[in-house]
Motif scaffolding. Structure first.
Motif, PDB file in Angstrom:
ATOM      1  N   ALA A   1      -2.812  -4.878  -2.404  1.00 54.90           N
ATOM      2  CA  ALA A   1      -2.740  -3.178  -2.550  1.00 54.90           C
ATOM      3  C   ALA A   1      -3.228  -2.890  -3.992  1.00 54.90           C
ATOM      4  O   ALA A   1      -4.093  -1.931  -3.886  1.00 54.90           O
ATOM      5  CB  ALA A   1      -1.552  -2.758  -1.962  1.00 54.90           C
ATOM      6  N   ALA A   2      -2.797  -3.606  -5.058  1.00 60.22           N
ATOM      7  CA  ALA A   2      -3.304  -2.953  -6.269  1.00 60.22           C
ATOM      8  C   ALA A   2      -4.697  -3.176  -6.538  1.00 60.22           C
ATOM      9  O   ALA A   2      -5.389  -2.411  -7.130  1.00 60.22           O
ATOM     10  CB  ALA A   2      -2.305  -4.151  -7.322  1.00 60.22           C
ATOM     11  N   ILE A   3      -5.284  -4.333  -5.821  1.00 57.25           N
ATOM     12  CA  ILE A   3      -6.677  -4.555  -6.078  1.00 57.25           C
ATOM     13  C   ILE A   3      -7.369  -3.418  -5.109  1.00 57.25           C
ATOM     14  O   ILE A   3      -8.534  -3.032  -5.583  1.00 57.25           O
ATOM     15  CB  ILE A   3      -7.254  -5.790  -5.529  1.00 57.25           C
ATOM     16  CG1 ILE A   3      -6.701  -7.149  -6.753  1.00 57.25           C
ATOM     17  CG2 ILE A   3      -8.603  -6.052  -5.101  1.00 57.25           C
ATOM     18  CD1 ILE A   3      -7.184  -8.452  -6.374  1.00 57.25           C
ATOM     19  N   LEU A   4      -7.077  -3.207  -3.934  1.00 56.33           N
ATOM     20  CA  LEU A   4      -7.590  -2.241  -3.176  1.00 56.33           C
ATOM     21  C   LEU A   4      -7.775  -0.736  -3.566  1.00 56.33           C
ATOM     22  O   LEU A   4      -8.729  -0.271  -3.485  1.00 56.33           O
ATOM     23  CB  LEU A   4      -7.008  -2.130  -1.748  1.00 56.33           C
ATOM     24  CG  LEU A   4      -7.194  -3.539  -0.986  1.00 56.33           C
ATOM     25  CD1 LEU A   4      -6.314  -3.333   0.479  1.00 56.33           C
ATOM     26  CD2 LEU A   4      -8.575  -3.997  -0.646  1.00 56.33           C
ATOM     27  N   TRP A   5      -6.788  -0.371  -4.261  1.00 63.62           N
ATOM     28  CA  TRP A   5      -6.499   0.925  -4.846  1.00 63.62           C
ATOM     29  C   TRP A   5      -6.991   0.900  -6.409  1.00 63.62           C
ATOM     30  O   TRP A   5      -6.982   1.843  -7.100  1.00 63.62           O
ATOM     31  CB  TRP A   5      -5.287   1.539  -4.834  1.00 63.62           C
ATOM     32  CG  TRP A   5      -5.006   2.283  -3.260  1.00 63.62           C
ATOM     33  CD1 TRP A   5      -5.199   3.620  -3.118  1.00 63.62           C
ATOM     34  CD2 TRP A   5      -4.932   1.636  -1.919  1.00 63.62           C
ATOM     35  NE1 TRP A   5      -5.072   3.861  -1.860  1.00 63.62           N
ATOM     36  CE2 TRP A   5      -5.155   2.679  -1.030  1.00 63.62           C
ATOM     37  CE3 TRP A   5      -4.430   0.468  -1.679  1.00 63.62           C
ATOM     38  CZ2 TRP A   5      -4.597   2.735   0.156  1.00 63.62           C
ATOM     39  CZ3 TRP A   5      -4.305   0.251  -0.197  1.00 63.62           C
ATOM     40  CH2 TRP A   5      -4.326   1.119   0.560  1.00 63.62           C
ATOM     41  N   GLY A   6      -7.458  -0.072  -7.065  1.00 65.45           N
ATOM     42  CA  GLY A   6      -8.095  -0.063  -8.137  1.00 65.45           C
ATOM     43  C   GLY A   6      -7.138  -0.223  -9.325  1.00 65.45           C
ATOM     44  O   GLY A   6      -7.225   0.158 -10.441  1.00 65.45           O
ATOM     45  N   LYS A   7      -5.701  -0.414  -9.171  1.00 62.77           N
ATOM     46  CA  LYS A   7      -4.678  -0.626 -10.028  1.00 62.77           C
ATOM     47  C   LYS A   7      -5.042  -2.007 -10.770  1.00 62.77           C
ATOM     48  O   LYS A   7      -4.224  -2.033 -11.797  1.00 62.77           O
ATOM     49  CB  LYS A   7      -3.249  -0.334  -9.567  1.00 62.77           C
ATOM     50  CG  LYS A   7      -3.120   0.630  -8.680  1.00 62.77           C
ATOM     51  CD  LYS A   7      -3.191   1.869  -9.429  1.00 62.77           C
ATOM     52  CE  LYS A   7      -2.854   3.030  -8.889  1.00 62.77           C
ATOM     53  NZ  LYS A   7      -2.946   4.308  -9.745  1.00 62.77           N
TER      54      LYS A   7
ATOM     55  N   ALA B   1       0.851  -1.350  -0.069  1.00 63.05           N
ATOM     56  CA  ALA B   1       0.222   0.063   0.099  1.00 63.05           C
ATOM     57  C   ALA B   1       0.912   1.550  -0.050  1.00 63.05           C
ATOM     58  O   ALA B   1       0.488   2.208  -0.790  1.00 63.05           O
ATOM     59  CB  ALA B   1      -0.919  -0.023   1.040  1.00 63.05           C
ATOM     60  N   THR B   2       2.001   1.252   0.598  1.00 62.56           N
ATOM     61  CA  THR B   2       2.829   2.419   0.659  1.00 62.56           C
ATOM     62  C   THR B   2       3.260   2.905  -0.755  1.00 62.56           C
ATOM     63  O   THR B   2       3.721   4.096  -0.852  1.00 62.56           O
ATOM     64  CB  THR B   2       4.052   2.106   1.620  1.00 62.56           C
ATOM     65  OG1 THR B   2       3.468   1.690   2.782  1.00 62.56           O
ATOM     66  CG2 THR B   2       4.840   3.306   1.719  1.00 62.56           C
ATOM     67  N   SER B   3       3.409   1.854  -1.453  1.00 69.75           N
ATOM     68  CA  SER B   3       4.016   2.292  -2.832  1.00 69.75           C
ATOM     69  C   SER B   3       2.807   3.089  -3.641  1.00 69.75           C
ATOM     70  O   SER B   3       3.120   3.574  -4.835  1.00 69.75           O
ATOM     71  CB  SER B   3       4.441   1.117  -3.762  1.00 69.75           C
ATOM     72  OG  SER B   3       3.313   0.149  -3.800  1.00 69.75           O
TER      73      SER B   3
ATOM     74  N   GLY C   1       1.562 -15.605  -1.381  1.00 65.19           N
ATOM     75  CA  GLY C   1       2.922 -15.803  -1.686  1.00 65.19           C
ATOM     76  C   GLY C   1       3.738 -14.412  -1.575  1.00 65.19           C
ATOM     77  O   GLY C   1       3.401 -13.446  -1.046  1.00 65.19           O
ATOM     78  N   THR C   2       4.879 -14.601  -2.067  1.00 69.05           N
ATOM     79  CA  THR C   2       6.038 -13.678  -2.033  1.00 69.05           C
ATOM     80  C   THR C   2       5.364 -12.160  -2.164  1.00 69.05           C
ATOM     81  O   THR C   2       5.869 -11.408  -1.575  1.00 69.05           O
ATOM     82  CB  THR C   2       7.075 -13.981  -2.849  1.00 69.05           C
ATOM     83  OG1 THR C   2       7.648 -15.272  -2.424  1.00 69.05           O
ATOM     84  CG2 THR C   2       8.423 -13.022  -2.559  1.00 69.05           C
ATOM     85  N   GLU C   3       4.620 -12.166  -3.486  1.00 63.99           N
ATOM     86  CA  GLU C   3       4.344 -10.542  -3.827  1.00 63.99           C
ATOM     87  C   GLU C   3       2.711 -10.316  -3.282  1.00 63.99           C
ATOM     88  O   GLU C   3       2.264  -9.303  -3.957  1.00 63.99           O
ATOM     89  CB  GLU C   3       4.631 -10.679  -5.541  1.00 63.99           C
ATOM     90  CG  GLU C   3       5.969 -10.521  -5.796  1.00 63.99           C
ATOM     91  CD  GLU C   3       6.489  -9.212  -5.310  1.00 63.99           C
ATOM     92  OE1 GLU C   3       5.777  -8.055  -5.905  1.00 63.99           O
ATOM     93  OE2 GLU C   3       7.562  -9.137  -4.827  1.00 63.99           O
ATOM     94  N   GLY C   4       2.400 -11.197  -2.388  1.00 64.11           N
ATOM     95  CA  GLY C   4       1.042 -11.013  -1.832  1.00 64.11           C
ATOM     96  C   GLY C   4       0.464  -9.571  -1.741  1.00 64.11           C
ATOM     97  O   GLY C   4      -0.522  -9.099  -1.996  1.00 64.11           O
ATOM     98  N   GLY C   5       1.097  -9.038  -0.842  1.00 64.48           N
ATOM     99  CA  GLY C   5       0.730  -7.497  -0.305  1.00 64.48           C
ATOM    100  C   GLY C   5       0.664  -6.651  -1.512  1.00 64.48           C
ATOM    101  O   GLY C   5      -0.164  -5.727  -1.406  1.00 64.48           O
ATOM    102  N   ARG C   6       1.338  -6.707  -2.359  1.00 63.64           N
ATOM    103  CA  ARG C   6       1.565  -5.636  -3.526  1.00 63.64           C
ATOM    104  C   ARG C   6       0.534  -5.923  -4.490  1.00 63.64           C
ATOM    105  O   ARG C   6      -0.212  -5.102  -4.946  1.00 63.64           O
ATOM    106  CB  ARG C   6       2.937  -5.996  -4.392  1.00 63.64           C
ATOM    107  CG  ARG C   6       3.319  -4.704  -5.228  1.00 63.64           C
ATOM    108  CD  ARG C   6       4.530  -5.004  -6.147  1.00 63.64           C
ATOM    109  NE  ARG C   6       5.431  -5.543  -5.434  1.00 63.64           N
ATOM    110  CZ  ARG C   6       6.674  -5.106  -4.839  1.00 63.64           C
ATOM    111  NH1 ARG C   6       6.490  -3.877  -4.657  1.00 63.64           N
ATOM    112  NH2 ARG C   6       7.351  -5.725  -4.479  1.00 63.64           N
ATOM    113  N   ALA C   7      -0.012  -7.309  -4.799  1.00 67.39           N
ATOM    114  CA  ALA C   7      -0.832  -7.723  -5.321  1.00 67.39           C
ATOM    115  C   ALA C   7      -2.249  -7.288  -4.608  1.00 67.39           C
ATOM    116  O   ALA C   7      -3.238  -6.708  -5.305  1.00 67.39           O
ATOM    117  CB  ALA C   7      -1.012  -9.318  -5.722  1.00 67.39           C
TER     118      ALA C   7
END
Length: 716
Positions: free
Chosen positions: A532-538, A419-421, A524-530
């Motif tokens: 966050a992308a859904i939550l912010w509509g990316k 989310a920070t990104s 998995g490894t990239e789970g938090g980034r994935a």
């Protein structure tokens, strides 16, 4: 090596050398530290000679160690026969992908194949030759911990994933492509049907049900070329699978024409004794070899008693030769006789394993696996909104899930990091928030942040160890402390989105008041980034459940393709004497195939090119799909069929096809499915596949519950 050379090699082997080829030992037996070997050797009654000749090795880690062990093995093996290095690579090697249940919820076969391809690439360069994957067990009971290793409750969908997993792991030519590994399909058979969802428990079902619902996934993996099959821990018709001659000699070898290697699960040969079908290790060895088990994993019944059984005439030596021949052939197919170190390369290992490319692909696949379960106009978040991210899973990196053997939590991306990104307007706590017993300070800090925010992400879920092998649960709700915390948050801010990390479908009672729910599985490894992308509509969520979520655990097992009953609830729902509960709906809270999107997809009524089908013709079912929103998105259009009158009772609907369709804003497309007679076949009471003439119902929709239908006839 040619076939004749393998036969010649087999003739040169002594009886003891042949028996040793059937033994699989863990990597610790090849440790350079003699003290580390002493205890395990004593426990199993092994000699250094037996260890030196054991045909396969389990759980080696790293290219240098793989090369060392193979060199040591070849130095001591009289005939220069290499060992095979095997391991559990279930949803990634070092780059960890979503758990298989999450991969199943992507309904994306290309993504599954890519996951397997990357897993194989990382494993092979690290020195491994075989993965104990795919697990294609059909599962209808979320209490079973190993549901996380399955792709869900549907035989058709599981079969399609099984095929692509095998293709991804093995590629086209294992002997020449050292970036691939051999696949071992498991667990044969019906392990996912353990009574009461309790791991290792008894399985009890009819042969017809076994053939129709449970065997197709294994068979699909074998048709795709899987080189090995692993036995299951459970019984099949009262006989433990590892000692079940009918299952392996008749079904697997004769009917499915499987020529590869059968390996027991860990300790399963010796477990024939506590099962109560063998009185001792000698009898267990006899039953397992006669049943068709080629490799005994981590027990020594074969090593200790096969010579004696053969000399006494209780076991034909030909069965031993067959088993050894299959093992030698697998080594040959892997190219190990010519290249015993195969793809192991310490230099390339550092470049390939957990590469940025692999992480990026893992992130994309994690996005595809996540399912938007609820959205009351709260998602996606807007960039100007202040968002608090709180709860036990907010900053957690323990999001890899069970069977992430080589994965490292510290390399994972947490939700907070992801989310920070994407946003500079975040409220994030400093206190460690425990999953089961959060401190008062952690709760108070979180509530203060929630009060200050426009919207709140309450990140909840299971601990990693709460699902997986030996992790069955009778209560599949979120931990009580998390439910209490959720209610506390609502009191200060009701604009709440719940995100879930978990390894099974959950009973979600207690979070119904959330305005949004995102099922992220263990991503998995990239789970938090994935996430966050859904939550912010990316990323516009496209996942669809491959397993139903119950309203309450009391409905379990619950699955969409249940059989008709003589008193169906649907006909007279207000009548007492019909098949229903008094206190809860018959239906899942979130059914198979369900998932929301930020797009608004609308389906037209479906149509058929003809209402008559024959064994030599086909008909086409069509539906127009329109995206009535400003969001480009992907919809998974699903085809179900119902046989209205069968020779035996038929399910109310069965998945027979699906298509993933990309639509731009306001775009519409015609989606078609072809139906021929083969789609209408099922296992009859004579255990054979055929179809019935008569009336059928074709259904199309976004999930197994919301469908429109049209009828047609099969004429013979």
């Amino acid at each position: 090596m040619k076939q004749q050379e393998i036969l010649d090699l087999l003739k040169k082997m002594t009886l003891e050398e042949k028996i040793d080829q059937l033994l699989q030992l863990a990597a610790e037996f090849y440790s350079e530290n003699a003290e580390e070997r002493t205890g395990p050797m004593a426990d199993l009654g092994l000699t250094e000679t037996t260890i030196a000749n054991a045909g396969t090795t389990l759980g080696v880690s790293g290219a240098e160690e793989a090369i060392r062990i193979q060199k040591k093995y070849l130095e001591k093996n009289r005939l220069g026969i290499p060992t095979i290095l095997m391991a559990d690579i279930i949803h990634g090697f070092r780059t960890i992908f979503p758990i298989p249940l999450g991969l199943g919820s992507s309904w994306d076969l290309d993504a599954a194949e890519k996951m397997a391809e990357i897993s194989a690439k990382e494993a092979a360069v690290s020195g491994l030759h075989v993965t104990f994957s795919p697990m294609v067990d059909l599962v209808r009971d979320p209490r079973w911990g190993r549901v996380m290793e399955s792709t869900g409750e549907d035989s058709f969908l599981n079969s399609r994933f099984a095929e692509r997993f095998v293709k991804g792991y093995q590629g086209e030519n294992l002997k020449e492509d050292f970036s691939r590994v051999a696949a071992c399909v498991k667990h044969f058979a019906a392990y996912g049907a353990a009574i009461a969802g309790r791991d290792y428990n008894t399985v009890n079902m009819s042969e017809r049900q076994l053939r129709e619902s449970y065997l197709p996934g294994y068979q699909a993996a074998l048709v795709a070329g899987a080189k090995l099959v692993m036995t299951s821990f459970n019984t099949v018709d009262g006989i433990p699978a590892t000692g079940n001659k009918w299952l392996f000699r008749e079904i697997l070898r004769k009917e499915f024409d499987f020529q590869g290697v059968v390996i027991s699960d860990w300790g399963a040969v010796k477990e024939l004794i506590p099962h109560g079908v063998a009185k001792d290790e000698k009898e267990a060895a006899k039953q397992a070899l006669i049943a068709g088990v080629d490799i005994e994993m981590m027990t020594t019944c074969y090593s200790n008693y096969l010579r004696e059984l053969i000399e006494e005439g209780q076991v034909p030596v030909e069965l031993l030769d067959e088993a050894v021949g299959r093992i030698l052939e697998l080594k040959n197919e892997l190219g190990l006789f010519e290249q015993p170190f195969r793809g192991a390369d310490p230099v390339k290992e550092k470049e390939i394993v957990l590469s940025n490319e692999h992480r990026a692909i893992a992130c994309e696949i994690a996005k595809k696996s996540m399912v938007l379960l609820k959205n009351d106009d709260i998602l996606p978040f807007k960039k100007e909104e202040t968002i608090a991210i709180i709860g036990p899973a907010a900053a957690s990196k323990k999001i890899l899930g069970a069977w992430s053997w080589q994965g490292k939590s510290e390399e994972a991306i947490s939700l907070v990091e992801g989310a920070t990104s994407l946003s500079k307007k975040l409220l994030i706590g400093n206190e460690v928030f425990d999953y089961l017993e959060p401190t008062t300070a952690a709760i108070q800090e979180a509530l203060l942040l929630a009060e200050q925010a426009d919207k709140v992400v309450v990140a909840l879920g299971e601990l990693e160890e709460m699902s997986g092998e030996a992790a069955s649960r009778s209560d599949i709700r979120l931990p009580s402390a998390q439910l209490a915390f959720f209610q506390q948050v609502l009191e200060v801010n009701d604009q709440v989105v719940v995100t879930l990390y978990n390894g099974r479908p959950l009973d979600l009672q207690g979070i119904d008041e959330a305005k949004g729910i995102v099922e992220a599985w263990f991503p998995g490894t990239e789970g938090g980034r994935a996430l966050a992308a859904i939550l912010w509509g990316k990323y516009n969520p496209s996942g669809r459940l491959s397993m139903s979520f119950p309203e309450t655990v009391g409905q379990v097992p619950i699955y969409y393709n249940c059989d008709n009953t003589g008193r169906p609830f649907e006909t007279t729902p207000d009548e007492k004497y019909v098949s229903k509960y008094l206190d809860v709906s018959n239906y899942a809270k979130y059914p198979f195939g369900f998932g929301l999107s930020y797009s608004d997809f609308r389906y037209s009524e479906i149509s058929l090119t003809s209402d008559e089908l024959t064994p030599t013709t086909e008909i086409t079912v069509s539906v127009t799909l329109k995206n009535q929103s400003a969001y480009a998105g992907e919809e998974t259009v699903q085809l179900y069929i119902h046989d209205l009158v069968g020779e035996v009772v038929r399910p109310v609907k069965e998945l027979k096809g699906f298509k993933k369709v990309q639509l731009a804003p306001s775009e519409e497309k015609i989606v078609t499915f072809s139906i021929d007679e083969s789609l209408l076949r099922y296992v009859h009471s004579n255990q054979e596949m055929s179809s019935d003439a008569g009336e059928f119902e074709a259904m199309v929709g976004p999930n197994s519950r919301e469908v429109s239908s049209v009828r047609f006839n099969l004429k013979k």
